[in-house]
Design a protein around this motif. Structure first.
Motif, short mmCIF file in Angstrom:
data_model
loop_
_atom_site.label_atom_id
_atom_site.label_comp_id
_atom_site.label_asym_id
_atom_site.label_seq_id
_atom_site.Cartn_x
_atom_site.Cartn_y
_atom_site.Cartn_z
N UNK A 20 -15.61 -19.98 0.61
CA UNK A 20 -14.82 -21.02 1.19
C UNK A 20 -14.48 -22.06 0.59
N UNK A 21 -15.72 -22.56 -0.17
CA UNK A 21 -15.44 -23.93 -1.04
C UNK A 21 -14.50 -23.65 -2.07
N UNK A 22 -14.39 -22.21 -2.82
CA UNK A 22 -13.71 -21.81 -3.93
C UNK A 22 -12.07 -21.87 -3.33
N UNK A 23 -12.07 -21.12 -2.19
CA UNK A 23 -10.74 -21.03 -1.61
C UNK A 23 -9.88 -22.34 -1.36
N UNK A 24 -10.78 -23.56 -1.18
CA UNK A 24 -10.22 -24.77 -0.59
C UNK A 24 -10.16 -25.83 -1.85
N UNK A 25 -10.70 -25.53 -2.85
CA UNK A 25 -10.69 -26.46 -4.02
C UNK A 25 -9.66 -26.17 -4.86
N UNK A 26 -8.63 -27.09 -4.80
CA UNK A 26 -7.25 -27.14 -5.58
C UNK A 26 -7.65 -27.37 -7.08
N UNK A 27 -8.95 -27.54 -7.62
CA UNK A 27 -8.91 -27.27 -9.12
C UNK A 27 -8.81 -26.17 -9.74
N UNK A 28 -9.30 -25.12 -8.78
CA UNK A 28 -9.00 -23.64 -9.16
C UNK A 28 -7.60 -23.31 -9.04
N UNK A 29 -7.24 -22.33 -9.90
CA UNK A 29 -5.82 -21.94 -9.96
C UNK A 29 -5.64 -21.13 -8.37
N UNK A 30 -4.34 -21.01 -8.14
CA UNK A 30 -3.89 -20.46 -6.98
C UNK A 30 -4.68 -18.76 -6.89
N UNK A 31 -4.37 -17.98 -7.63
CA UNK A 31 -4.86 -16.69 -7.63
C UNK A 31 -6.22 -16.65 -7.32
N UNK A 32 -7.04 -17.61 -7.96
CA UNK A 32 -8.47 -17.50 -7.55
C UNK A 32 -8.89 -18.07 -6.16
N UNK A 33 -8.05 -18.90 -5.74
CA UNK A 33 -8.29 -19.72 -4.50
C UNK A 33 -7.85 -18.36 -3.45
N UNK A 34 -6.70 -17.67 -3.71
CA UNK A 34 -6.44 -16.49 -2.63
C UNK A 34 -7.39 -15.35 -2.80
N UNK A 35 -7.86 -15.07 -3.94
CA UNK A 35 -9.02 -13.96 -4.13
C UNK A 35 -10.21 -14.46 -3.35
N UNK A 36 -10.58 -15.63 -3.49
CA UNK A 36 -11.93 -16.09 -2.71
C UNK A 36 -11.47 -15.98 -1.22
N UNK A 37 -10.37 -16.25 -0.79
CA UNK A 37 -9.87 -16.39 0.66
C UNK A 37 -9.95 -15.00 1.18
N UNK A 38 -9.59 -14.03 0.53
CA UNK A 38 -9.57 -12.55 0.81
C UNK A 38 -10.72 -12.13 1.05
#
Length: 270
Positions: free
Chosen positions: A252-270
């Motif tokens: 959840x932290x990775x999915x909400x951290x805008x310092x990560x790229x969008x693909x990484x955040x979406x993968x963490x959310x999935x």
């Protein structure tokens, strides 16, 4: 008297040849010291020495030859030895088998086993040298093709020497494969383990993502699955069994951290 004086001062007529011979003797002593050190290291790590290839600087040529190649980059003794081999200056190089007096290479076989004393319960690891002639009535290995292979495996090579050495596969390894394949036949189990492995690969694929996981998890860390060892899956599941919330918080932290790229955040959310 003159001969005695020359012998004492190393000034005999063959002194130059003797010095060359002594240097060559020291060279081979240095070679054997390094080769034995490599073998001892691999034995202590329980790592295989031989691969599917026994040629220097070719793919799949085993841990032993790989370490020889690595040592040759930094050690002058091994470097010279490898150069002699590649230039075909020597034929007996002791990187595979050991040649006898007729220049036929012989492979020695040693059996290692565990001996448990019934009274003291003391456990000893024993080794027995079998010899150079394979006078055996059976052989058993795991189900790896390089061991049990009927065409080019160890089983076939031993049967060529002794047709009575019948092959019996390792029952423990076979049972492990049966359990593994049985679990794969279940759609639910397959999906579950695919998801477990996907989460591990995602978090371990980046030192930064792994650092986020370590911040939330204080005890059991994630572990990868194994295709051949079913028991390893218990270790892979245990962190999810006891730390589901912490793993969720990491994703959840990775999915909400805008310092990560969008693909990484979406993968963490999935």
């Amino acid at each position: 008297m003159e001969l005695s004086a020359r012998l004492n001062s190393n000034q005999t007529i063959d002194a130059a040849h003797q010095r060359v011979l002594n240097n060559e003797t020291r060279h081979w002593q240095n070679i054997f010291e390094r080769l034995m050190a490599i073998i001892e290291f691999l034995d202590k790590q329980c790592s295989p020495l031989r691969g599917t290839n026994d040629v220097l600087y070719e793919n799949n040529n085993s841990n032993f030859l790989g370490l020889v190649q690595l040592l040759a980059k930094f050690d002058s003794v091994i470097s010279e030895h490898v150069c002699r081999i590649q230039n075909k200056e020597i034929h007996n190089h002791y990187l595979d088998c050991t040649p006898d007096k007729s220049r036929v290479e012989q492979m020695s076989i040693t059996i290692r086993f565990v001996d448990i004393n019934r009274d003291t319960k003391k456990v000893d690891i024993c080794e027995h040298f079998l010899g150079f002639i394979l006078n055996m009535r059976g052989q058993g290995y795991d189900n790896g093709s390089n061991m049990k292979g009927r065409n080019s495996g160890v089983q076939k090579k031993i049967l060529d020497i002794n047709s009575r050495a019948f092959f019996v596969p390792c029952h423990a390894h076979t049972l492990n494969l049966v359990v593994n394949d049985t679990a794969k036949s279940s759609t639910g189990a397959s999906k579950f383990f695919i998801q477990i492995q996907a989460i591990f690969l995602f978090l371990s694929g980046s030192t930064r993502r792994w650092a986020v996981l370590k911040k939330h998890i204080t005890q059991l860390t994630l572990k990868p699955l194994s295709e051949t060892r079913w028991e390893s899956r218990i270790d892979a599941i245990r962190p999810f069994r006891y730390q589901t919330g912490e793993i969720f918080d990491s994703l959840y932290e990775i999915s909400q951290d805008i310092s990560f790229d969008q693909i990484t955040r979406l993968e963490a959310e999935s």
